[in-house]
Write a protein that holds these residues in place. Structure first.
Motif: not given
Length: 333
Positions: A54-56, A61-63, A91-94, A117-121
């Motif tokens: 993710g840093l690179a 790819t986590t939401v 995408y993975n989910i938290i 995270v790349d986005g939030i629902v």
């Protein structure tokens, strides 16, 4: 011991760049080399470091998904739609449970952002100005699912709750009812106070029926609040003949409470519920219910989020999905 990409490269006698291409599915690797690298990965038990990747790439790819009550069938079905589309787009989910607590919601929002995270629902009953301010400050896109905020400045996916309630009341009026009660959710939530309640009142007024305050009872979406509501209604001198209920769980309480007090559904009270979760089928009589496409709301919210995260063109960020009434045995045929 943590196995690193360096260990895999050394064991397979290839460069770290080659291992990276294999891990990321890059086609520019010879089949024999890919097979050798995969065998080493399996033997060593190597797992790519998502944080480092993710840093690179500046993407994890986590939401993040913030949900009021993970035990609720309503939000569970919404989340299933989110997860299926997230998986489709890799995408993975938290997932975090907020308990409908504003401080916890805002804390979880910042925790999610801290996890890159790349986005939030986001799902919540009461979207305040403070929420909106935090959403607007977010460095990543946020989409509301099954939740409304008054300014409509935050991307969201819902149904037309006012019209859905209006349609339910009109359906009962057309069946000859003029004493229709409404067991509504918490009135501090805009979805109830600003959408559903006006829909209920407008349907009555359009048919020349006066609004009776004693027919409006506030619940909290739970089974127990449904029982409490029907117990108050049966004590009225002039009882309703039909009841609109704002959630399936409350409607189960209404039906069971009516039976416990010697009444019959639908002979004494016709009942129309909302949401059309599996609970609507788990009671006898089965519930007539507004079909809110919960899975689709979650799925469309996640798809909208993928577009925003990838900076794709979005034509209108407020999505309204269709609803309908599914007639079952809690109303007379």
């Amino acid at each position: 011991m943590n196995i690193t990409i360096y260990d895999v490269a050394r064991e397979a006698n290839v460069s770290m760049a080659t291992v990276s291409r294999v891990v990321n599915g890059n086609p520019n690797v010879k089949p024999a080399t890919r097979k050798k690298v995969m065998e080493v990965i399996d033997r060593l038990g190597y797992r790519p470091n998502a944080v480092a990747r993710g840093l690179a790439s500046k993407k994890t790819t986590t939401v993040g998904v913030i949900i009021p009550d993970i035990s609720s069938p309503f939000f569970g079905e919404l989340t299933r739609g989110i997860e299926d589309i997230a998986t489709m787009y890799k995408y993975n989910i938290i997932l975090s449970n907020s308990d409908q607590n504003k401080e916890k919601e805002l804390h979880l929002l910042n925790t999610m952002l801290g996890k890159q995270v790349d986005g939030i629902v986001f799902m919540g009953g009461n979207i305040t100005e403070e929420h909106v301010e935090e959403f607007k400050k977010s460095p990543v896109p946020i989409v509301l699912a099954g939740s409304i905020e008054e300014t409509e400045s935050i991307p969201s996916v819902n149904i037309d709750y006012e019209t859905a309630t209006y349609d339910s009341v009109k359906a009962l009026i057309e069946k000859g009812h003029n004493r229709i009660a409404f067991v509504i959710g918490p009135l501090r939530e805009p979805i109830n106070n600003d959408k559903k309640l006006p829909g209920y009142k407008r349907a009555l007024q359009d048919s020349g029926i006066s609004v009776q305050d004693e027919f409006i009872l506030e619940g909290d979406y739970t089974y127990d609040s449904g029982i409490e509501a029907i117990e108050k209604l049966v004590e009225l001198e002039e009882k309703p003949t039909a009841i609109i209920v704002a959630s399936d769980e409350m409607a189960l309480g209404v039906v069971h409470g009516a039976m416990d007090n010697g009444y019959n559904v639908p002979d004494d009270f016709e009942v129309i519920s909302s949401d059309n979760t599996r609970m609507a089928l788990m009671v006898r009589p089965q519930l007539t219910s507004v079909v809110q496409p919960l899975y689709d709301i979650g799925a469309v919210a996640m798809r909208l989020l993928t577009k925003l995260m990838n900076k794709e063109a979005v034509h209108g960020h407020t999505v309204t999905l269709p609803h309908r009434i599914e007639y079952r045995a809690s109303t007379k045929q």
